[in-house]
Design an enzyme around this catalytic site. Structure first.
Site, mmCIF file in Angstrom:
data_model
loop_
_atom_site.group_PDB
_atom_site.id
_atom_site.type_symbol
_atom_site.label_atom_id
_atom_site.label_comp_id
_atom_site.label_asym_id
_atom_site.label_seq_id
_atom_site.Cartn_x
_atom_site.Cartn_y
_atom_site.Cartn_z
ATOM 1 N N ASP A 110 0.840 -1.200 0.000
ATOM 2 C CA ASP A 110 0.000 0.000 0.000
ATOM 3 C C ASP A 110 0.873 1.247 0.000
ATOM 4 O O ASP A 110 2.030 1.206 0.425
ATOM 5 C CB ASP A 110 -0.895 0.024 1.245
ATOM 6 C CG ASP A 110 -1.882 -1.125 1.252
ATOM 7 O OD1 ASP A 110 -2.182 -1.646 0.162
ATOM 8 O OD2 ASP A 110 -2.339 -1.498 2.344
HETATM 9 N N1 URA Z 1 -1.287 -5.960 3.852
HETATM 10 C C1 URA Z 1 -1.799 -4.701 3.841
HETATM 11 O O1 URA Z 1 -2.871 -4.441 4.400
HETATM 12 N N2 URA Z 1 -1.100 -3.741 3.194
HETATM 13 C C2 URA Z 1 0.104 -3.954 2.594
HETATM 14 O O2 URA Z 1 0.696 -3.026 2.049
HETATM 15 C C3 URA Z 1 0.622 -5.263 2.626
HETATM 16 C C4 URA Z 1 -0.090 -6.246 3.262
#
Ligand code: URA
Length: 246
Positions: A110
């Site tokens: 993310d």
């Molecule tokens: N899980 C998440 O919620 N976000 C990420 O960036 C990676 C794994």
């Protein structure tokens, strides 16, 4: 391999641009300027310089990036700059089967997640690493808004039901680091999986960092935003991990 071909294959532009770089004396081999685009060199182990920046030849690119927050893992980012902007242009423009493709992120983090991101131009490697079939474990350090109780940790390890999922999703391992921090190992890569699992036990992620993918830990010497090539040993360890689970 001809020098022009070498530069082209490493992402230094079109064939014409590579010839122009060579002609203007921008390319050095073993410290000496080479202005002959037709000069032949063995690429394996070759390290050349372009405008004073040294570049080790790699048939395929496998790199790790310490992803900072505020970057999207997309070639068409919508709200934040792309992680690809943190890489030097040749890695972004390396040709794959003749076309400009550059390296691709192996899975996504993310925008606000930091830590280990792998990138490669080896389509098979990306596919194998991202495939749910291979269950490559990924380790995350999670800071939560509220303290995590034993019951929440146990629930994450036992499995929690996420919205839009038919079956409960469990962490492979779950360990407390502090009252509001845990380390979670997952072997699936569902959308926002960590955040959704933490929400499922009534808490919220304050900060998320990926520290390991399979056999590879984030290099502690890489500051946020820095990258490096994987070593042949690191690439081979991935091969063994994925092959061993095939
Ligand atoms: N899980 C998440 O919620 N976000 C990420 O960036 C990676 C794994």
């Amino acid at each position: 391999m001809r020098l022009e071909q070498i530069l082209f294959g490493q992402g230094f532009g079109t064939r014409r641009e590579c010839r122009a770089l060579i002609a203007r004396g921008a390319v050095r081999i073993a410290g000496a300027v080479c202005r002959d685009a037709e000069a032949v060199f063995a690429p394996e182990g070759l390290c050349f310089e372009v405008d004073g920046v040294s570049w080790p030849w790699h048939e395929r690119a496998y790199v790790m990036l310490h992803k900072p927050a505020g970057y999207e893992c997309s070639h068409r980012p919508r709200h934040w700059p792309a992680v690809y902007e943190l890489l030097p242009p040749p890695l972004r423009t390396r040709p794959t089967r003749g076309a400009v493709a550059g390296v691709q992120a192996v899975g996504r983090l993310d925008q606000d997640t930091t830590g280990l991101l792998l990138l490669s131009d080896d389509g098979q490697f990306i596919h194998r690493m991202a495939s749910p079939k291979h269950h490559v474990p990924k380790v995350y350090r999670v800071r939560t808004c509220h303290p995590m109780g034993d019951a929440e940790l146990a629930a994450l390890a036992a499995g929690v039901l996420l919205r839009d999922e038919a079956l409960p999703v469990a962490a492979l391992a779950c360990e407390r680091l502090a009252a509001d921090a845990i380390e979670m190992t997952l072997d699936e890569g569902k959308y926002h999986q960590v955040k959704r699992m933490i929400a499922a036990v009534g808490n919220r992620v304050e900060a998320l960092h990926r520290s390991r993918i399979g056999p590879l830990a984030l290099d502690a010497t890489l500051a946020e935003g820095q990258w490096r090539w994987l070593t042949p040993q690191e690439i081979a360890a991935f091969g063994a991990t994925v092959a061993g689970q095939a």
